[in-house]
Design an enzyme around this catalytic site. Structure first.
Site, PDB file in Angstrom:
ATOM      1  N   LEU A   1       9.862  15.820 -54.569  1.00 45.44           N
ATOM      2  CA  LEU A   1       8.444  15.511 -54.359  1.00 45.44           C
ATOM      3  C   LEU A   1       8.194  14.919 -52.974  1.00 45.44           C
ATOM      4  O   LEU A   1       8.766  13.903 -52.607  1.00 45.44           O
ATOM      5  CB  LEU A   1       8.008  14.494 -55.425  1.00 45.44           C
ATOM      6  CG  LEU A   1       6.553  14.042 -55.360  1.00 45.44           C
ATOM      7  CD1 LEU A   1       5.618  15.195 -55.635  1.00 45.44           C
ATOM      8  CD2 LEU A   1       6.335  12.902 -56.333  1.00 45.44           C
ATOM      9  N   ASP A   2       7.322  15.557 -52.216  1.00 47.74           N
ATOM     10  CA  ASP A   2       6.891  15.041 -50.912  1.00 47.74           C
ATOM     11  C   ASP A   2       8.057  14.838 -49.948  1.00 47.74           C
ATOM     12  O   ASP A   2       7.973  14.034 -49.026  1.00 47.74           O
ATOM     13  CB  ASP A   2       6.132  13.707 -51.068  1.00 47.74           C
ATOM     14  CG  ASP A   2       4.907  13.856 -51.952  1.00 47.74           C
ATOM     15  OD1 ASP A   2       4.392  14.980 -52.073  1.00 47.74           O
ATOM     16  OD2 ASP A   2       4.476  12.853 -52.526  1.00 47.74           O
ATOM     17  N   GLU A   3       9.147  15.562 -50.194  1.00 46.01           N
ATOM     18  CA  GLU A   3      10.330  15.340 -49.365  1.00 46.01           C
ATOM     19  C   GLU A   3      10.675  16.547 -48.495  1.00 46.01           C
ATOM     20  O   GLU A   3      11.702  16.565 -47.834  1.00 46.01           O
ATOM     21  CB  GLU A   3      11.541  15.011 -50.257  1.00 46.01           C
ATOM     22  CG  GLU A   3      11.476  13.658 -50.927  1.00 46.01           C
ATOM     23  CD  GLU A   3      11.741  12.515 -49.971  1.00 46.01           C
ATOM     24  OE1 GLU A   3      11.826  12.739 -48.758  1.00 46.01           O
ATOM     25  OE2 GLU A   3      11.841  11.379 -50.464  1.00 46.01           O
TER      26      GLU A   3
END
Lengths: 276, 276, 276, 276
Positions: D219-221
């Protein structure tokens, strides 16, 4: 004169304050106020243009009229006294010493303290006392005791950590509560803690930042005063980011100091209210 | 409620105003004021949180208490009505129609007028009337007369020139005095007039800009509301600058409209006072 | 090693250059090139990672293979020598001396020349020679002759005008052609000439700027290297703009110097090509 | 023609590539290259100005000459096909549809898919198919299966998450590997995950940001493409930050799409190399 007020919010505060000033023949040049609804607190910063005025009398009248516990300062324009703490990097200190030398800091640097001796020469060039207090081969307690002694004798209004790379204990911070300003080399809350540029490089960010904040007990968690960023790209190594970052570390700290020393910054609930 | 005041400066104005509001049981949520020493004029914008209040009565009390000639408006939160003038470029108009459609403009677009028909389809998609008034084969007087008729029937609060590429006569401007907002595609006062991107390219600038301003009689010389810039470099042709510039033309005009429509902008002496 | 090439454009230049380097066992770490179609000229900056290399031989091979008149430099990494000219303001000079002192300028400040003596102490603190050459009570010719003598003996690579407030004659500029870098305190081409902050204040701009450029015969008209802006608002007097502007004057000049001293800036047709 | 190359680094690559192009009578208009020393990988983007050229033949020659495993594309200028996924917020989608409508996106929006029906009308105004696929009352597996079917039939080059507020499974992401672009409403890695504006408000930051990135399993990485920030202050509630943030969410995503669609973005090691 600059009047700074922080108190519980209540209807009619502006009327009360402005009428006290009017009755004292004070002309308000600028007035900024804010109500933090999540507190709820009232903040105001008022600049008046009068030269001869009875500051004590005005403070007394305000104290009587405002909610109990109001923090009120009525400051004639006067420079703050600051002590600067450094380690080895020159860029923030150099900028501070230059501004100090040319009377462009709104403060007076009364001393510089370093846990290394590297910046002694630079400091002395500008006629400012430098105290070398090493952290090596002694306990943290003793190190901080020596720091405290060294600082206390100057009774500074503020302590500026200009790339001071030691973590301070809660006791030390409490001793100088609300008086310590730090520059952190990242866009907080990203990259809290050590080696932010290395981590920014590994994450592949496209902007790097710097954050000036008051120091509280939790590392890099104090109330933020100012933040700046600059663009980076794939050609930047971690070292190149570190070098580029120095530019905004310097300018972010300078901006924060100016705001604080001009009585524009209020703190509540780990946040700041700033009248720019 | 938003109260907006512009008047000659005098000692005690804040006390007078805030006391009138206090006596009417108005709670001031935010108050911004400025004294323009070069006028000297006093400006204030006050937001109160009361729902039921006698706006007329407050306006009357303020009028009686403030210097003669004071401009005072006591506005319940209410959307402005605007007419948008365009030529052929879609980007500013498209942004305005989107915000209007999703109720995010703080205004209502009552009509769009174009001196070309290119943007008729886009406008009608959003259910907004489009009037095509060509400037071709008629005199400037007749063109402007038709524009005026077309606009006047909507009785708009503001007219937004969203890349409208015709120069308006002093008579037209006077008819809508202080109501016309323009977006100019340069960082004024650089590159006043025609072809700013071509001239920016030839000059080799490293930043290009956009300026939103009120329109007065002199071309591109009206009071500036907002300005933005973006970086360019040697790889940009004049056409590439034009394309990049559209991004900030759009955002600069959007920012200016928001400020004006929220009653945050005051004009004096070809300048603006803006309470952000 | 840094190889810098400027020549007439022609098909196949990259192939020619990269093959010469490959045959000399040079590894290209980075290569930037640009074709200015409006000239047409070819520009390239190549960094190789080899330590022992015959620079003269490579330059000869490139000269033989590239179009007649090509400008080619094959530089081992080496600091430029600079002379800084100042008047009374300290901020740009202070920044330069700090960077110079801590070896962070990619250049060596060999001397500072001032038409006032105000900055002599600051300069000498850092062990750099300061020459005071007054312009008062002498003709411009004699003043510039003394300047020239004073500068020429250091044979600098570049002359940096760090808020030097005298206009230089075409003869003086020609004597140091393409070597003079100036910082102008406005966002050129806005506010060319004297008192830009006063004029910015009167015009009511919302951003103020600084421009670093090479000096040519026409005042403030030389090729632009870098530009920066900062926001201002209605609370700024002309004096406050001047103070705020100093921050970007300093950083804009610092950025321009870094680019020039790292052989990243090319000049043609009153413009620059910059490989950042 | 745009030629894009990613391969293991080796001495002489520029010479090899540019000589192949020269021998094919290709004129290089611009060439950008980068060596990521931490891989080590070589990246290049070359634009040639020839109109008639044998792209297959050039690709074959490059493939034979470059290291095994090189990724090489030789693209005639051609628009990408994209599918846009949305939830309820209009601002990014509206901007994309406008650019698409006026042929200013360098891509073609072939469909919009929403897990709510709110944006159906807006999409259809612009003549683009809208598919409403609710996530409610079904398992995540089934929801994603329907999404996949809906998207796959368009065989898009890229999928743009324009404020799509559902977390996608690793299987879904793998199915569209390296093809999904997301806009996250914070300055990553600050405020990863839900409610970034609320957390930004509570932390008292002075800048808020937006990040466009490729989606990977975490996530969001994923690899960051672009980031932008805007200033906020103590007068911003979390809701005001959300509203202000929309402006940079829109512009950050638009910037990222332009870069990706013009074949300027390379991915390695969770980072991007971008030739602007």
């Amino acid at each position: 004169m600059t009047i700074v007020i922080q108190c519980q919010d209540r209807v009619g505060l502006i009327s009360i304050i402005s009428t006290i000033l009017r009755n004292a023949d004070c002309n308000i040049v600028s007035m900024r106020q804010h109500v933090a609804a999540d507190a709820p607190l009232f903040f105001a910063r008022i600049v008046t243009d009068d030269v001869e005025i009875d500051a004590l009398s005005i403070k007394e009248k305000l104290t009587n009229a405002l909610p109990l516990g109001a923090m009120i300062t009525v400051n004639p324009p006067q420079k703050k006294k600051i002590v600067v703490l450094v380690t080895k990097e020159y860029h923030c200190l150099g900028d501070i010493l230059l501004r100090n030398n040319f009377d462009n800091l709104n403060a007076e640097v009364v001393a510089v303290v370093g846990n290394y001796n590297e910046l002694s020469d630079l400091t002395k060039k500008f006629g400012v006392p430098f105290h070398y207090i090493s952290h090596e081969n002694i306990s943290k307690d003793i190190f901080e005791m020596r720091l405290k002694e060294s600082i206390d004798k100057y009774a500074p209004d503020f302590i500026v950590l200009a790339k001071f790379m030691r973590i301070l204990s809660p006791e030390f911070v409490a001793h100088f509560a609300k008086k310590i300003i730090n520059i952190h080399h990242s866009f907080l809350p990203a990259f809290i803690g050590a080696n932010p540029y290395k981590r920014a490089y590994e994450r592949g960010v496209k902007l790097i930042g710097a954050t000036a904040h008051f120091v509280t007990n939790d590392l890099d968690e104090g109330p933020i005063i100012t933040q700046q960023v600059i663009p980076v790209n794939h050609t930047y190594t971690a070292e190149a980011m570190r070098k580029a970052g120095r530019e905004i570390e310097t300018s972010t700290l300078a901006e924060a100091m100016q705001l604080v020393f001009e009585d524009r910054v209020f703190v509540y609930k780990n946040k700041t209210v700033i009248f720019k």
